[in-house]
Design a protein around this motif. Structure first.
Motif, PDB file in Angstrom:
ATOM      1  N   ALA A 155      22.582   7.122  30.371  1.00 54.69           N
ATOM      2  CA  ALA A 155      23.698   7.372  31.287  1.00 54.69           C
ATOM      3  C   ALA A 155      25.000   7.588  30.519  1.00 54.69           C
ATOM      4  O   ALA A 155      25.801   8.475  30.857  1.00 54.69           O
ATOM      5  CB  ALA A 155      23.838   6.211  32.267  1.00 54.69           C
ATOM      6  N   ASP A 156      25.230   6.776  29.471  1.00 52.20           N
ATOM      7  CA  ASP A 156      26.439   6.942  28.659  1.00 52.20           C
ATOM      8  C   ASP A 156      26.441   8.295  27.955  1.00 52.20           C
ATOM      9  O   ASP A 156      27.491   8.957  27.849  1.00 52.20           O
ATOM     10  CB  ASP A 156      26.539   5.814  27.633  1.00 52.20           C
ATOM     11  N   GLU A 210      24.911  11.083  28.947  1.00 49.19           N
ATOM     12  CA  GLU A 210      25.174  12.128  29.935  1.00 49.19           C
ATOM     13  C   GLU A 210      26.643  12.123  30.374  1.00 49.19           C
ATOM     14  O   GLU A 210      27.249  13.174  30.572  1.00 49.19           O
ATOM     15  CB  GLU A 210      24.255  11.939  31.142  1.00 49.19           C
ATOM     16  N   LYS A 211      27.216  10.924  30.512  1.00 49.29           N
ATOM     17  CA  LYS A 211      28.626  10.821  30.878  1.00 49.29           C
ATOM     18  C   LYS A 211      29.523  11.402  29.787  1.00 49.29           C
ATOM     19  O   LYS A 211      30.522  12.082  30.075  1.00 49.29           O
ATOM     20  CB  LYS A 211      28.983   9.358  31.130  1.00 49.29           C
ATOM     21  N   THR A 212      29.165  11.165  28.535  1.00 48.79           N
ATOM     22  CA  THR A 212      29.934  11.727  27.420  1.00 48.79           C
ATOM     23  C   THR A 212      29.916  13.242  27.458  1.00 48.79           C
ATOM     24  O   THR A 212      30.947  13.903  27.224  1.00 48.79           O
ATOM     25  CB  THR A 212      29.371  11.218  26.079  1.00 48.79           C
ATOM     26  N   GLN A 262      29.403  15.129  30.155  1.00 52.57           N
ATOM     27  CA  GLN A 262      30.194  15.563  31.305  1.00 52.57           C
ATOM     28  C   GLN A 262      31.693  15.488  31.016  1.00 52.57           C
ATOM     29  O   GLN A 262      32.460  16.386  31.394  1.00 52.57           O
ATOM     30  CB  GLN A 262      29.842  14.714  32.527  1.00 52.57           C
ATOM     31  N   THR A 263      32.106  14.411  30.348  1.00 45.47           N
ATOM     32  CA  THR A 263      33.524  14.278  29.998  1.00 45.47           C
ATOM     33  C   THR A 263      33.958  15.381  29.045  1.00 45.47           C
ATOM     34  O   THR A 263      35.040  15.974  29.203  1.00 45.47           O
ATOM     35  CB  THR A 263      33.780  12.903  29.364  1.00 45.47           C
TER      36      THR A 263
END
Length: 475
Positions: A380-381, A383-385, A387-388
């Motif tokens: 999740a981290d 994928e979030k990175t 996306q950011t």
């Protein structure tokens, strides 16, 4: 026998180094972003944005991107003295040491020892019926409890430590890129505030002169006290603006000194970037979102943390299987210290041990569940990175598409206001316009000039943000 012991441990060490792993196969998660950045629609009065051609940000070193000599000096100083970067570098050394500690378990530890002992045996326990004092001396080498890594537990822990080390090093590179970008933004912010402060001071000086002339006209009966108070209001407004901007500039210089890591001597030399220089900075091809996976160190760091979590699953799985260890010693023993190396005093021992987990009250299963959950968190981290990173690039591209037109429009407003003031001044001198019209035009011109500086600064900082978002070169 000695040769056999050595052969066993050499074979065991080779097995540990080449051992298998029960960690899941690492597969990079699919990037949860679109295949292309959002297209920028055309805006009325502005040409449709085009795709710049040039060297990619990743291949452009900061010295090539930031050509201002003073800024280059500040960035070089920041890379050497910035305390956040020092901490990041020390974190890398810490992670490397932890990896070295963990990887050492894959090879046998060899200890040398020399000992001598004396013990008194009471007469009641002596075979001769008399108290006796026994003496023993030992010398040799020993290999304590060397684990045979049949199921890859030690290897998985070593792989996790290596991935953590690599993630820390990538985080250092990300911190370095951030320091480069923030130093450049702080420098141009200080320059813009200096330009605005100088503009406010010139405006105050001009209005103070006008106020003095108006005061003389009031004393001569040629102007009203309303005109005097209106001029005074404008003069004091300019003074407030000049003082406010001087304070903000001083604070910006302090922020720059913290980034640089050492005092910044005197007033900074240099000016705000010209529009042509900002155009050159903005001419970076954006490429594709998938390019960020290899370009941005923060994404690479996140993937390394994911690999570390993956390796920890292998260690947790291996805990369900037997653990085999070997202990061996080779040396000499004698009743006296001087006879340690006499013929016939050699000793050896070889102790294999197998430990099979039978009942651990669910500890191993809980550790496996913990490792798997941490992997899901790492995914999740990651994928979030991504996306950011995608959003940061998209925001910077949007800024590049629109801010150029905004600066052009703001400059047109400033030029129109300057011409308006010139015309109203002529009309006032010919008795057609009132002094209030002239004062209003002066106020709006000052506002337009300040807004133009702010728009140009915003465009410059957006170009820096684009360089950073695209994973700009840090050499």
């Amino acid at each position: 026998m000695k040769l056999k012991l050595i052969s066993v441990f050499v074979a065991a060490a080779t097995l540990n180094i080449m051992g298998c792993s029960m960690a899941p196969r690492h597969e990079r998660p699919a990037a949860p972003v679109a295949d292309a950045y959002p297209a920028m629609p055309a805006v009325a009065g502005m040409a449709a944005p085009s795709t710049p051609q040039g060297k990619a940000a990743y291949d452009t070193g900061w010295r090539d991107y930031f050509t201002d000599p003073r800024l280059q000096q500040l960035i070089a100083s920041a890379l050497e003295h910035n305390r956040d970067l020092r901490t990041a570098a020390l974190r890398v050394e810490e992670a490397r040491a932890l990896y070295d500690v963990q990887s050492a378990d894959r090879l046998p530890n060899v200890n040398a020892n020399v000992s001598e002992s004396r013990a008194r045996t009471p007469a009641a326990f002596s075979a001769t019926g008399k108290a006796a004092v026994g003496q023993r001396a030992d010398a040799g080498v020993a290999i304590p409890a060397f684990e045979l890594d049949f199921f890859g537990r030690v290897k998985s822990l070593s792989d996790a430590a290596l991935a953590s080390y690599l993630a820390t090093d990538e985080a250092r590179l990300a911190a370095q890129l951030t320091v480069v970008a923030e130093t450049a933004k702080a420098y141009y912010t200080e320059r813009a505030l200096a330009e605005q402060a100088a503009l406010a001071q010139r405006t105050y000086d001009a209005r103070a002169k006008t106020y003095g002339l108006t005061q003389q006209r009031v004393e001569a009966g040629a102007s009203s006290r309303l005109d005097l108070r209106s001029n005074e209001t404008l003069m004091e407004t300019a003074r407030v603006a000049a003082l406010t901007l001087a304070r903000q500039r001083a604070q910006a210089a302090n922020a720059l000194a913290v980034l640089v890591g050492e005092p910044v001597m005197g007033n900074e030399s240099g000016t705000m970037l010209s529009d042509a220089a900002i155009d050159a900075m903005s001419a970076l091809p954006e490429g594709l979102p998938s390019d960020l996976l290899a370009r941005r160190p923060d994404i690479r760091a996140s993937e390394q943390r994911l690999q570390a979590a993956n390796a920890n699953i292998g260690a947790a799985r291996a805990a369900f299987f037997p653990r085999i260890s070997l202990t061996a010693a080779l040396g000499s023993a004698s009743p006296t210290f001087g006879g340690l190396f006499d013929g016939g005093s050699g000793t050896w021992s070889f102790t294999p041990q197998l430990v099979l987990p039978v009942f651990a009250a669910g500890r191993n299963q809980a550790n496996l569940s913990l490792a798997e959950t941490r992997k899901h968190i790492a995914v999740a981290d990651y994928e979030k990175t991504i996306q950011t990173a995608f959003r940061e690039v998209a925001d910077a591209l949007a800024a590049r598409s629109y801010l150029g037109g905004q600066v052009t429009a703001q400059r047109a407003i400033q030029e129109a206001q300057a011409e308006r003031l010139k015309l109203l001044t002529l009309r006032f001198e010919n008795g057609v316009a009132s002094s209030l019209d002239v004062l209003d035009a002066q106020r709006e011109l000052f506002s337009a000039e300040q807004s133009l500086v702010q728009a140009r600064l915003l465009r410059a900082t957006s170009a820096i943000d684009l360089y950073k978002a695209l994973g700009g070169g840090i050499k």
